[in-house]
Design a protein around this motif. Structure first.
Motif, PDB file in Angstrom:
ATOM      1  N   UNK A  58      45.283   0.591 -15.746  1.00  0.00           N
ATOM      2  CA  UNK A  58      44.398   1.636 -15.242  1.00  0.00           C
ATOM      3  C   UNK A  58      44.939   2.171 -13.920  1.00  0.00           C
ATOM      4  N   UNK A  59      44.182   3.094 -13.299  1.00  0.00           N
ATOM      5  CA  UNK A  59      44.616   3.709 -12.042  1.00  0.00           C
ATOM      6  C   UNK A  59      43.632   3.473 -10.894  1.00  0.00           C
ATOM      7  N   UNK A  60      42.561   2.744 -11.160  1.00  0.00           N
ATOM      8  CA  UNK A  60      41.533   2.514 -10.154  1.00  0.00           C
ATOM      9  C   UNK A  60      41.450   1.016  -9.888  1.00  0.00           C
ATOM     10  N   UNK A  61      41.766   0.600  -8.656  1.00  0.00           N
ATOM     11  CA  UNK A  61      41.827  -0.824  -8.350  1.00  0.00           C
ATOM     12  C   UNK A  61      40.448  -1.485  -8.383  1.00  0.00           C
ATOM     13  N   UNK A  62      39.406  -0.749  -8.028  1.00  0.00           N
ATOM     14  CA  UNK A  62      38.056  -1.310  -8.087  1.00  0.00           C
ATOM     15  C   UNK A  62      37.666  -1.543  -9.542  1.00  0.00           C
ATOM     16  N   UNK A  63      37.877  -0.526 -10.379  1.00  0.00           N
ATOM     17  CA  UNK A  63      37.573  -0.666 -11.798  1.00  0.00           C
ATOM     18  C   UNK A  63      38.448  -1.732 -12.438  1.00  0.00           C
TER      19      UNK A  63
END
Length: 394
Positions: free
Chosen positions: A265-270
């Protein structure tokens, strides 16, 4: 004569020699963190060029330095060194001589392009001001990634935050072309290892067993909810399983099944949330069906974000060198690269080098046993790297 024309002439003049360099590297691939002969060969090539300031980093990697007339600005050019555990199926004269090991991801091209750039830069060292660092990095293909080891070295730390440039071959892009993507470019990558432990037995009496193959089937299907229903449609995510081992037989239910896959993915939180959700989901399914489940998801490479200002500037420089028709805009690429670690702490630009040629039948994808390149791309790759470095220093 302008420096651009000098670089083009030198790249063309040296390209034949460096085709042979690439073929040597292709014939002698080595796996991650075992690039001992590769390192020795690169050191020899650097010394042949005339470069003496060469330091060992990350055991098999090399950090070499070319100084111009003054030591003011500095830029780093990076190439990775390792090969893949793939048996090559090409019929070329320079086929891999190491059984079961192949440069199927183009790292031989990356090293050769950087060596050609080094040759050009050394020839022109009295015509530019600044310093170019040449990083030959081991172990890109396996976690934790050679970049993490390089970044712990004192010689690397001493450089401070400086621009980093790297390139990667792309068979879908014709030789002679390059591509850029400012901002988010490549995905994070986490490996997924799941072990479902049931109770094996005779396939004719399933009521006496806890069938791990059936449970694994439910897990694989249900896990896709992570992307289809739990992820925001605005956040690109990929969950893929590429390996299932259930060592039973047509009439034997095994005791356990292992499943291996990847999440990107591209979102570290997600990314963190997704791993937690996946772990909980997988375990609940297995336990609900009477099995034990072990989930191991070692944290892999972060997403790669190109510095917007640097990438836009580099793209314009590439247009000046190659022409507007040979520079393309790229979309997000769900592959992962440990160059991403450098991009977290330095202004960085990672771009793609076209190596395909439809007319010559050079179309095989990365990580395949028939991957190869149009070797005219070496002239483009080496010349462009040298030009981009000098344009930044200027």
């Amino acid at each position: 004569m302008e420096i651009k024309e000098k670089i083009k002439q030198l790249a063309k003049a040296f390209s034949t020699d460096f085709v042979q360099v690439r073929r040597h590297l292709h014939q002698h691939p080595e796996l991650s963190f075992n690039e001992h002969q590769t390192s020795k060969y690169i050191r020899q090539q650097l010394r042949k060029i005339g470069i003496e300031h060469i330091q060992t980093v990350a055991e098999t990697g090399l950090l070499a330095t070319i100084h111009g007339t003054e030591k003011d600005k500095t830029i780093l050019l990076r190439a990775d060194m390792d090969a893949l555990p793939i048996q090559e199926e090409n019929t070329v004269d320079y086929i891999s001589k190491n059984n079961g090991v192949m440069h199927a991801c183009g790292h031989d091209v990356h090293m050769t392009s950087l060596l050609l750039a080094a040759k050009i830069l050394y020839e022109l060292k009295n015509e530019f001001s600044g310093t170019v660092e040449l990083l030959f990095q081991p172990g890109e293909e396996v976690m934790p990634g050679g970049a993490t080891m390089v970044m712990k070295e004192d010689s690397y730390k001493a450089l401070g935050p400086i621009p980093h440039l790297g390139q990667h071959v792309m068979p879908n892009l014709p030789a002679g072309k390059v591509g850029f993507k400012p901002g988010l470019f490549m995905a994070s990558m986490d490996e997924i290892h799941i072990t479902v432990i049931g109770k094996g037995g005779h396939a004719a009496v399933p009521e006496e067993c806890i069938d791990p193959i059936l449970i694994a089937s439910h897990i694989i299907i249900a896990a896709q909810q992570l992307v289809s229903r739990m992820a925001s449609p605005k956040t690109p995510s990929v969950l893929s399983f590429g390996r299932i081992i259930g060592d039973g037989a047509n009439n034997v239910i095994p005791d356990k099944v292992t499943i291996e896959g990847t999440f990107r993915t591209y979102d570290e939180v997600w990314r963190t949330e997704a791993i937690e959700k996946l772990t909980k989901l997988v375990k609940s399914i297995a336990e609900g069906m009477g099995a034990e489940c072990i989930v191991d998801i070692p944290r892999g490479y972060p997403h790669l974000k190109n510095d917007v200002a640097l990438t836009n500037s580099v793209k314009q420089d590439a247009i000046l060198f190659l022409g507007e028709d040979n520079v393309v805009d790229l979309d997000l690429w769900m592959a992962a690269e440990d160059f991403a670690y450098y991009s977290q702490n330095n202004p960085a630009c990672f771009y793609l080098l076209g190596v395909g040629n439809l007319e010559k039948g050079i179309t095989s994808g990365l990580h395949t046993p028939t991957f190869d390149i149009d070797e005219s791309a070496l002239e483009t790759g080496g010349g462009l790297m040298a030009w981009l470095a000098l344009e930044f220093l200027a």
